[in-house]
Enzyme design. Structure first.
Site, mmCIF file in Angstrom:
data_model
loop_
_atom_site.group_PDB
_atom_site.id
_atom_site.type_symbol
_atom_site.label_atom_id
_atom_site.label_comp_id
_atom_site.label_asym_id
_atom_site.label_seq_id
_atom_site.Cartn_x
_atom_site.Cartn_y
_atom_site.Cartn_z
ATOM 1 N N GLU A 224 -5.891 -1.346 -7.190
ATOM 2 C CA GLU A 224 -4.930 -0.563 -7.960
ATOM 3 C C GLU A 224 -3.916 -1.499 -8.610
ATOM 4 O O GLU A 224 -3.336 -2.362 -7.933
ATOM 5 C CB GLU A 224 -4.211 0.441 -7.055
ATOM 6 C CG GLU A 224 -5.135 1.502 -6.487
ATOM 7 C CD GLU A 224 -4.464 2.374 -5.434
ATOM 8 O OE1 GLU A 224 -4.721 3.583 -5.416
ATOM 9 O OE2 GLU A 224 -3.683 1.825 -4.619
ATOM 10 N N ASN B 89 -4.472 6.119 -1.478
ATOM 11 C CA ASN B 89 -3.792 6.655 -0.301
ATOM 12 C C ASN B 89 -3.235 8.046 -0.567
ATOM 13 O O ASN B 89 -3.086 8.853 0.361
ATOM 14 C CB ASN B 89 -2.680 5.711 0.146
ATOM 15 C CG ASN B 89 -3.221 4.525 0.909
ATOM 16 O OD1 ASN B 89 -4.297 4.597 1.502
ATOM 17 N ND2 ASN B 89 -2.499 3.415 0.883
ATOM 18 N N SER C 117 0.815 -1.213 0.000
ATOM 19 C CA SER C 117 0.000 0.000 0.000
ATOM 20 C C SER C 117 0.848 1.262 0.000
ATOM 21 O O SER C 117 0.331 2.347 -0.272
ATOM 22 C CB SER C 117 -0.917 0.018 1.230
ATOM 23 O OG SER C 117 -0.141 0.015 2.426
ATOM 24 N N HIS D 283 -2.905 -3.790 -5.542
ATOM 25 C CA HIS D 283 -3.248 -3.284 -4.212
ATOM 26 C C HIS D 283 -4.747 -3.304 -3.957
ATOM 27 O O HIS D 283 -5.494 -2.512 -4.535
ATOM 28 C CB HIS D 283 -2.697 -1.871 -4.032
ATOM 29 C CG HIS D 283 -3.025 -1.267 -2.701
ATOM 30 N ND1 HIS D 283 -3.322 0.061 -2.540
ATOM 31 C CD2 HIS D 283 -3.133 -1.822 -1.459
ATOM 32 C CE1 HIS D 283 -3.581 0.303 -1.267
ATOM 33 N NE2 HIS D 283 -3.473 -0.819 -0.599
#
Length: 534
Positions: A154, A192, A121, A142
């Site tokens: 992702e 993120n 991540s 991800h």
């Protein structure tokens, strides 16, 4: 060529690994489960089986589907047995050295055509693949927790990753019921990275003493439509998880002001006030549940104050905001002061963007002692935020609070919803309201991610909405609210504070000034450059 994936191996059978295993097995893919800790893989499979059996008992899927899923899961104690799988997905601890060692080991066990994927991540895919002999078959894959419910993944190519690997993983994600979005190998990838604005700006607002954390949560949840307030979310995720990510992305982007963390969460981390998991964070918890308390403002103002003799003068940056306020006042039988300059006993109501009440009063050339500003960015049928100036007299604050804390007639007929109490929050002066600052920063950051080419605007929008549960993706939210309005908020805050975290993204500026959608890409120039390179 895109590979048809028939089998895969999961290395690391914690929550994330077993979540990925579940959706793969449900997609009729043979899944091998391995964990370096003895017995962990079997324990993970048994826990998953127990959970699936409970769901089957509730009719979530048939017994045949249950048995088919379980039959696709095989526990292995010897990692060498992964030799024949099409894809290996690593879901172990977020430690670069350990991941690099694992990937070198995996290379020695599988043929060159096997795809090696990492569920990292926060670490660079290129760095994880740096010691591999075949970095071209390494990519990020991800997922988000809980994997079965968070329908987004992702797909991150490293600097050497082949396009066929990316296409295979994107297709695999779709087969497992998820949307695969392709992102550049940059800090935080899409989700993120895109999530940095929400918590960091809320923390900055709290640190400035604009409002309590309960009120900030209430404004953003009830007024702006976020599923959870930022402090509720920080408590749920855990400060021990959230703060290091804030620092990591800030440091990896060489101290970019947009990602600046706040000292408060560092202090809470040091003091072990980590959130729900330890019983205390911003809120208090008992048995994992937030302790309810009367967090509503204790104010010397009443919602049922007499406003029969009230007159209101309106100053608004946007014509549609002024009309909405006029309609509300008329529906509540409030006299409108339509003089060029307000009467000395009129409440001055300012519908402004990116500004505090003092500066707005000066700009409108009215008496700040009579002025209260209102945030028109949020859904006024759900919540209203009011901001007096530092010198506004109590009687005018009381009038504004009474007027906007009672009858809900915004967008309704005069006889509908007339007794519905609507929450209103008073905040201290802020350069931009709570929701304006947070929402504008979310949209601006999404635009900046698009400008960096980390992903397409559509993928950014889908990834942030699905991965973070926002009411809109940042790009579509900007279009919904109007890029010109978001630009106005940021330009004013940046101009008044001088803080570069608020500087508008050029992506936002250009499209706002041209009056076009924030999804618009400069495809003609990109095609020319691509043709020239080829």
């Amino acid at each position: 060529m895109i590979m048809t994936v028939k089998s895969l191996a999961i290395i690391g059978t914690g929550i994330m690994g077993m979540g990925i295993a579940q959706i793969a097995a449900q997609a009729d893919i043979q899944v091998l489960l391995f964990d370096a800790k003895a017995g962990a893989a079997e324990q993970g499979r048994q826990s998953l089986q127990a959970m699936l059996e409970k769901l089957a008992a509730k009719g979530k899927f048939t017994d045949e589907q249950l048995q088919s899923t379980l039959s696709n899961l095989t526990v292995i104690e010897d990692i060498a047995k992964i030799a024949d799988v099409d894809v290996v997905i690593e879901a172990i601890i977020e430690n670069l050295d350990i991941k690099k060692q694992l990937f070198k080991q995996l290379e020695s066990l599988v043929p060159a055509e096997t795809i090696l994927a990492t569920n990292t991540s926060s670490l660079a895919v290129t760095a994880i693949a740096s010691d591999c002999e075949h970095p071209e078959r390494v990519a990020g894959f991800h997922f988000f927790n809980p994997v079965p419910l968070m329908k987004i993944v992702e797909v991150i190519p490293g600097i050497s990753t082949k396009s066929s690997v990316v296409e295979t993983l994107t297709t695999l994600a779709k087969r497992m019921g998820h949307l695969g979005v392709v992102a550049k190998d940059t800090p935080g990838f899409i989700v993120n990275h895109g999530g940095r604005a929400y918590g960091t700006e809320a923390l900055k607002i709290l640190g400035e003493g604009v409002a309590s954390f309960e009120d900030i949560d209430r404004i953003l949840r009830d007024g702006a439509g976020f599923r959870m307030g930022p402090f509720e979310l920080l408590d749920l995720t855990g400060i021990d998880v959230s703060h290091p990510v804030m620092e990591s992305i800030y440091n990896q982007y060489y101290f970019e002001p947009r990602y600046r963390p706040h000292p408060l969460t560092r202090q809470m981390l040091t003091g072990n006030k980590l959130g729900r998991k330890v019983g205390e964070g911003f809120y208090q918890y008992t048995d994992g549940q937030k302790v309810t308390s009367n967090t509503n403002q204790q104010l010397p103002y009443k919602t049922d104050s007499d406003t029969s003799n009230l007159s209101v003068w309106i100053g608004a940056d946007l014509a549609e905001d002024k009309q909405q306020l006029i309609d509300h006042l008329n529906a509540n039988d409030i006299t409108i002061d339509d003089n060029d300059q307000p009467n000395p006993d009129s409440l001055i109501l300012l519908a402004i963007y990116g500004e505090d009440t003092t500066n707005a009063a000066i700009r409108y050339q009215v008496n700040p002692k009579q002025a209260v500003a209102i945030d028109m960015l949020t859904d006024l049928s759900q919540h209203r935020t009011l901001m007096p100036s530092i010198v506004t007299e109590d009687k005018f604050v009381a009038q504004a609070y009474a007027l906007f804390s009672r009858n809900n007639k915004f967008g309704k007929s005069s006889d509908e919803g007339s007794n519905m109490a609507i929450d209103a929050t008073l905040i201290t002066e802020s350069t931009g309201f709570v929701a304006q600052r947070v929402v504008a920063m979310v949209i601006n950051l999404g635009c900046d991610i698009a400008m960096q080419g980390i992903a397409t605007p559509k993928d950014i929008d889908n990834a942030v909405k699905l991965g973070l549960g926002y009411p809109y993706g940042p790009i579509s939210w900007g279009d919904e609210l109007g890029a010109e309005r978001i630009l106005l908020i940021l330009e004013r805050i940046y101009g008044l504070t001088g803080d570069p975290r608020y500087r508008p993204s050029p992506w936002l500026q250009r499209r706002a000034k041209l009056g076009i959608s924030l999804f618009t890409q400069q495809s003609n120039c990109q095609r020319y450059i691509a043709d020239a390179k080829s």
